[in-house]
Write a protein that holds these residues in place. Structure first.
Motif, PDB file in Angstrom:
ATOM      1  N   ILE A 147       0.825  -1.213   0.000  1.00 19.93           N
ATOM      2  CA  ILE A 147       0.000   0.000   0.000  1.00 19.93           C
ATOM      3  C   ILE A 147       0.857   1.260   0.000  1.00 19.93           C
ATOM      4  N   VAL A 148       2.160   1.112  -0.202  1.00 15.06           N
ATOM      5  CA  VAL A 148       3.055   2.270  -0.106  1.00 15.06           C
ATOM      6  C   VAL A 148       2.770   3.306  -1.203  1.00 15.06           C
ATOM      7  N   MET A 149       2.242   2.871  -2.338  1.00 15.27           N
ATOM      8  CA  MET A 149       1.966   3.781  -3.447  1.00 15.27           C
ATOM      9  C   MET A 149       0.530   4.323  -3.424  1.00 15.27           C
ATOM     10  N   TRP A 150      -0.217   4.040  -2.376  1.00 16.31           N
ATOM     11  CA  TRP A 150      -1.586   4.537  -2.296  1.00 16.31           C
ATOM     12  C   TRP A 150      -1.610   6.064  -2.162  1.00 16.31           C
ATOM     13  N   THR A 151      -2.599   6.663  -2.758  1.00 12.17           N
ATOM     14  CA  THR A 151      -2.832   8.091  -2.596  1.00 12.17           C
ATOM     15  C   THR A 151      -3.778   8.314  -1.415  1.00 12.17           C
ATOM     16  N   PRO A 152      -3.878   9.543  -0.898  1.00  7.13           N
ATOM     17  CA  PRO A 152      -4.846   9.791   0.190  1.00  7.13           C
ATOM     18  C   PRO A 152      -6.265   9.363  -0.159  1.00  7.13           C
ATOM     19  N   ALA A 153      -6.628   9.483  -1.436  1.00  6.20           N
ATOM     20  CA  ALA A 153      -7.981   9.075  -1.843  1.00  6.20           C
ATOM     21  C   ALA A 153      -8.172   7.571  -1.697  1.00  6.20           C
ATOM     22  N   ASP A 154      -7.098   6.801  -1.890  1.00  3.25           N
ATOM     23  CA  ASP A 154      -7.214   5.342  -1.757  1.00  3.25           C
ATOM     24  C   ASP A 154      -7.594   4.940  -0.340  1.00  3.25           C
ATOM     25  N   TYR A 155      -7.086   5.681   0.650  1.00  2.47           N
ATOM     26  CA  TYR A 155      -7.407   5.356   2.044  1.00  2.47           C
ATOM     27  C   TYR A 155      -8.877   5.618   2.368  1.00  2.47           C
ATOM     28  N   TRP A 156      -9.529   6.429   1.543  1.00  6.38           N
ATOM     29  CA  TRP A 156     -10.954   6.698   1.755  1.00  6.38           C
ATOM     30  C   TRP A 156     -11.835   5.654   1.083  1.00  6.38           C
ATOM     31  N   THR A 157     -11.336   5.026   0.026  1.00  5.35           N
ATOM     32  CA  THR A 157     -12.194   4.175  -0.801  1.00  5.35           C
ATOM     33  C   THR A 157     -11.806   2.688  -0.797  1.00  5.35           C
TER      34      THR A 157
END
Length: 267
Positions: A147-157
């Motif tokens: 998950i290191v390449m996740w964007t802040p939006a990924d943590y929401w969805t």
């Protein structure tokens, strides 16, 4: 009925004998795997596999060849296995009953708190030696690198596994602009270093316990199925044992009658 019981128990024990082989293989694979963090499940898995192998072999020999002592040993060990599996199942339901995640507003994933789990599990996970082994195992599994390449939006969805939720990020409630005394202690254990992250946080330990809890729930369901199967085999084994005793007694009676039979040969 006796022939049917012998054939049925022979078939059932041949089946369980074959099933024990992948169980033992799975235990050996887990012992050598660096990505397995639940190390305390390896030894019980291998012991159960070997016991099932030996018990099935004894039951198979006893049922097919009418070996009374093998069937007696088989029934005694089978009764012990049934009692042991029942004890493990009850223990599992009692120990892993508490726990579960807490919903995070606006997020798909859940977060986990150490105090939500049973004292037995907390005592085990808080052991420094055990936790060092588990932490090294999580690092070796590259769980957080996924998950290191996740964007802040990924943590929401997007969803997170319990270990990712507890070990790979700080708690969602952390506000680093607020005074330290009002924050969760895990907020200040967080570090951006990939080798540190939140591996020493209580939330990380809680995430590991949640994984253990879920695995134990699956194991308890499997135990119930195995107990029912073993009870069925035990009752069929009792029929085969009685049949073997009758065959053995009949053979002994025939031998005695042969020795006592008078010989009318006058020549």
């Amino acid at each position: 009925m006796s022939r049917v019981s012998n054939t049925l128990i022979g078939f059932l024990n041949l089946l369980t004998l074959l099933v024990s082989i992948p169980i033992i293989g799975g235990g050996l694979w887990m012992a050598k795997s660096t990505a397995t963090c639940e190390s305390f499940l390896q030894r019980p898995l291998m012991i159960v596999g070997f016991v099932i192998l030996l018990v099935s072999l004894a039951g198979f020999i006893g049922a097919c060849f009418h070996v009374v002592w093998a069937l007696w040993m088989y029934l005694a060990v089978m009764l012990f296995l049934i009692a042991a599996l029942l004890a493990v199942t009850v223990f599992g339901f009692v120990v892993v009953g508490p726990g579960g995640g807490v919903d995070v507003p606006g997020r798909v994933y859940k977060e986990y708190h150490l105090q939500s789990y049973s004292p037995w599990l907390r005592k085990r996970i808080e052991n420094p030696n055990y936790w060092m082994t588990v932490k090294s195992c999580i690092l070796g599994s590259k769980t957080c690198s996924k998950i290191v390449m996740w964007t802040p939006a990924d943590y929401w969805t997007r969803n997170l596994s319990p270990i990712q939720s507890g070990c790979c990020k700080p708690p969602s409630a952390c506000d680093y602009q607020a005074p330290m005394m009002t924050q969760d202690p895990d907020c200040y254990k967080w570090n951006n270093d990939p080798n540190l992250l939140c591996y020493d946080c209580d939330s990380c330990k809680a995430g590991v316990l949640e994984d253990v809890r879920r695995d134990w729930h699956r194991l308890s369901i499997l135990n119930i199925i195995m107990v029912l199967l073993l009870i069925l085999i035990y009752f069929v084994g009792c029929c085969a044992y009685q049949n073997a005793k009758r065959v053995d007694g009949y053979n002994s009676y025939e031998a005695r009658m042969y020795k006592a039979r008078p010989k009318w040969n006058f020549y």
